[in-house]
Design an enzyme around this catalytic site. Structure first.
Site, short mmCIF file in Angstrom:
data_model
loop_
_atom_site.label_atom_id
_atom_site.label_comp_id
_atom_site.label_asym_id
_atom_site.label_seq_id
_atom_site.Cartn_x
_atom_site.Cartn_y
_atom_site.Cartn_z
N THR A 194 0.87 -1.33 0.10
CA THR A 194 0.01 -0.04 0.05
C THR A 194 0.74 1.16 0.01
O THR A 194 0.49 2.14 -0.67
CB THR A 194 -1.06 -0.14 1.34
OG1 THR A 194 -1.80 -1.14 1.45
CG2 THR A 194 -1.89 1.04 1.11
N THR B 62 1.54 -4.44 4.47
CA THR B 62 1.58 -4.57 5.86
C THR B 62 1.44 -6.11 6.25
O THR B 62 1.39 -6.44 7.45
CB THR B 62 0.73 -3.74 6.38
OG1 THR B 62 -0.42 -3.88 5.84
CG2 THR B 62 1.13 -2.22 6.47
N ASP B 63 0.74 -6.86 5.18
CA ASP B 63 -0.07 -8.04 5.65
C ASP B 63 1.03 -9.10 6.09
O ASP B 63 0.77 -9.66 7.02
CB ASP B 63 -0.49 -8.82 4.08
CG ASP B 63 -2.04 -8.51 3.97
OD1 ASP B 63 -2.31 -7.29 4.14
OD2 ASP B 63 -2.69 -9.34 3.76
N LYS C 199 0.66 -7.54 13.40
CA LYS C 199 -0.24 -6.72 13.01
C LYS C 199 -1.43 -7.11 13.69
O LYS C 199 -1.97 -8.24 13.72
CB LYS C 199 -0.32 -6.83 11.55
CG LYS C 199 -1.34 -6.19 10.94
CD LYS C 199 -1.48 -6.13 9.45
CE LYS C 199 -2.63 -5.17 8.82
NZ LYS C 199 -2.68 -5.25 7.44
#
Lengths: 441, 441
Positions: B99, B175-176, B254
């Site tokens: 992203t 970020t995953d 996360k």
């Protein structure tokens, strides 16, 4: 004389004082003086005596250099426990095992479930003042050995307890799989005449910092007085002993291996706060499910399912094996972020979906909601048949899928049920304060 | 004229004003007046213009009924980006996708990695004031497609950047799976000449609430000025935009699907807080790994492993399949509570251990430490060969096992390495404030 667990030095001194478990004693040394109820001892050190203080906690104190005096001999009145035949209890305590019903094995030093419900109540005689209770030992297992067939037996025992006129039911259960059982009971008992309160303990009853007595006491209070007909987990709310929290059974998770406040609501608010010292139940959300006229049980589970936690390097052929060889009927994927896996898994998912297998997506982030419309990968996964399961916890989605598969064969009906909010497992409204606050100093 | 992304109404008005992206403008309507830098637009609504305000955030405002004036024409000076050949940069930004490096696909509305690092820097021209940067696009993938072979390429690119004299390296990454990559780089780069800062973004750069500019800016600041030689993830610390946090790469997860402060340290404190407005780095723990004389890379992974999340009803024959058919070399178990599974799995674990397969226990509670000496089940699991992995996160234990298996064949050496604290993945000292505070009102 009743001095269970005491040996050696402590037994000598207590015997000479003609004191019994349950009597109020005072123990003093140079610098301090503690007053409380003499409790059974499971200490390996034979000089320790255990006292329950007014704040509900047990403390272990050595008799060495201490002065003990008996303040009040409490007549050994029988506990307010109803024999099985008498049916006029208000709260039924069903024990399944776990730390809340365990004591130390002397031979190994490990903890094993063993205490009867009556013995548990001995730890918290005040329970007799809030409700007439009856007790039943359904299982005596560590909760890591809990299984779907036992969920069914617990659900049936709960129904039976309400049928006999109890106002509420308390289930004593190990904490390891407490949240799985809470979810299973939530789906199985959609109509309830009163509260079903699951309770466990993170520290065994013989430890000074045990949360057993307070958790059990506030659970009986909830079971008798809470206005809802829902399945909740009731445990310490924070590390202090000021209150417990009643979490909705499908929105709660064990978030710490050892803390007393390990259970916390995720993506939701707790239903109620129990200020046990004040005997007060504070409802935190008004939209609870009210009590029904009757209790219905519909408890069956198909465990031909799999919980797949995705990670980089995951071999897609595991999915083919589950589908082709194990003939599973559904997979809950614990994906990354908003609900993703590597696109390398697409072919295997596509094949599984074509075989009529349900594929549901949750997130390993735990907090938040999946959204498979933001990124290309999410869209591709949906195209091959993966269903985004909103803000459902992975573990709850798995238990729900077991329940749904036992009730439906048609894949469209299965998808529809999985996306229908049956008992509060899907929360369409999130608020910022659901995410806890980390300390950054 | 440079007006990237603008169309229709907004393009008309901006063209007439002879304004360029990067100029400082003021837009006013009845009730408000906003001053800031004109940014590229990716809005689907052609009446919206995007302004970056002084607090670092972008805001989208409709040109309808608004008055726009140009406050400062900024000469379109070339960005402070070094061409690949020049070797005198201070911070190298290596882009892998995600992203933070993405824009909206107009045709589908979905987000796709596409922007070059130079384009990212356009969003935050202030980066030029803190460091001389050079940029490299290594991959352009969504991080759910990240894999062990790509971890190796990133590690090599980092080594190469330090060899060329950079003071620090920034990795732009989705970020995953950002935390998996951070762990992989931590084990691969045990000697580092400077900080390796992994950074992502939870909201794409074209959204007003994007965390991209601030995260990137503070990551460059960290890469240039932080005193440690460690791999960290640097993201928003809380929902406000006051600071970012640098989390140790092996102690971070996360924890939310969409919040900007989704990344949080688990069972540990962050290494540093970056007060980006003040250009200040506040070290939160003094025991960081200092910079080494040289950077060494030792990056190889064996992904014949499996992450097994236990749940009630788990079929033990799946373990036999992993061992007998898939010939895996290790399993990380995500057990319940202090590190348990049903005792029904004991036989399969015993067989696996006899076949020389490493079995490591972590907890699905996430927070806390496993302790397999408290309950009978834990002792039985240890007897058949399951190794308790302290307070390691399941995902980190898995990545570590991939790394260890690529370096050792002897099971005793593998066990020994898994229990050795290599880069801070095991924290022997926990403090109460590692557990976040939930809101209970």
């Amino acid at each position: 004389m009743s001095l269970e667990g005491y040996r050696g030095k402590a037994l000598d001194i207590l015997s000479k004082l003609n004191v019994n478990i349950g009597d109020i004693i005072e123990i003093s040394r140079d610098s301090f003086k503690i007053k409380g109820i003499l409790m059974p001892s499971y200490s390996r050190d034979d000089s320790i005596i255990v006292i329950k203080m007014e704040n509900g906690y047990n403390v272990g104190i050595s008799v060495d250099n201490s002065k003990i005096s008996v303040l009040e001999k409490r007549i050994q009145k029988p506990l307010n426990v109803m024999p099985e035949k008498e049916e006029k209890s208000e709260v039924k305590i069903i024990s399944t095992g776990g730390t809340i019903a365990s004591k130390i094995e002397y031979e190994t030093g490990a903890v094993r479930p063993a205490l009867s419900t009556e013995e548990i109540i001995q730890f918290m005689p005040e329970i007799n003042e809030i409700a007439k209770i009856s007790a039943e030992i359904l299982f005596s297992i560590l909760s890591e050995n809990m299984s779907p067939d036992k969920w069914i037996k617990i659900a049936e025992a709960i129904k039976s307890a309400f049928d006999k006129g109890n106002l509420g039911v308390v289930i004593a259960h190990g904490t390891d799989t407490l949240a799985y059982t809470a979810a299973a009971l939530s789906f199985s008992l959609k109509k309830l005449q009163g509260p079903v309160v699951l309770v466990g303990s993170q520290r065994s009853s013989d430890r000074p910092s045990s949360d057993s007595p307070i958790n059990l006491y506030s659970s009986v209070l909830l079971a008798k007085k809470a206005p809802f007909g829902e399945v909740v987990i009731n445990m310490h709310g924070e590390s202090s002993d000021l209150y417990t929290l009643a979490h909705r059974g499908v929105k709660v998770r064990k978030m710490h291996t050892s803390r007393r406040d390990a259970f916390q609501s995720i993506n939701d608010k707790p239903l109620a706060k129990v200020l046990w010292l004040e005997k007060e139940i504070k409802i935190l959300r008004p939209d609870y499910h009210t009590k029904d006229e009757e209790t219905t049980v519909d408890s069956k589970f198909d465990n031909r399912v799999f919980l797949l936690k995705y990670y980089p390097g995951f071999d897609p052929s595991f999915i083919d094996y589950l589908v082709d060889t194990k003939k599973i009927r559904g997979i809950i994927i614990e994906g990354t972020g908003l609900g993703h896996t590597s696109t390398e898994l697409l072919d295997s998912f596509k094949k599984a979906a074509k075989d009529g297998i349900f594929l549901g997506m949750t997130s390993q982030c735990i907090f938040g909601r999946v959204n498979m419309n933001v990124y290309t990968t999410g869209r591709l996964l949906q195209q091959v048949g993966v269903v985004p399961l909103e803000d459902m916890l992975p573990e709850v989605a798995l238990v729900k899928l077991m329940w749904v598969l036992a009730h439906e064969n048609d894949i469209e009906k299965i998808k529809n049920l999985m996306l229908t909010n049956l008992v509060g497992e899907i929360n369409s409204r999130h608020s910022l304060d659901f995410f806890p606050r980390w300390y950054h100093e």
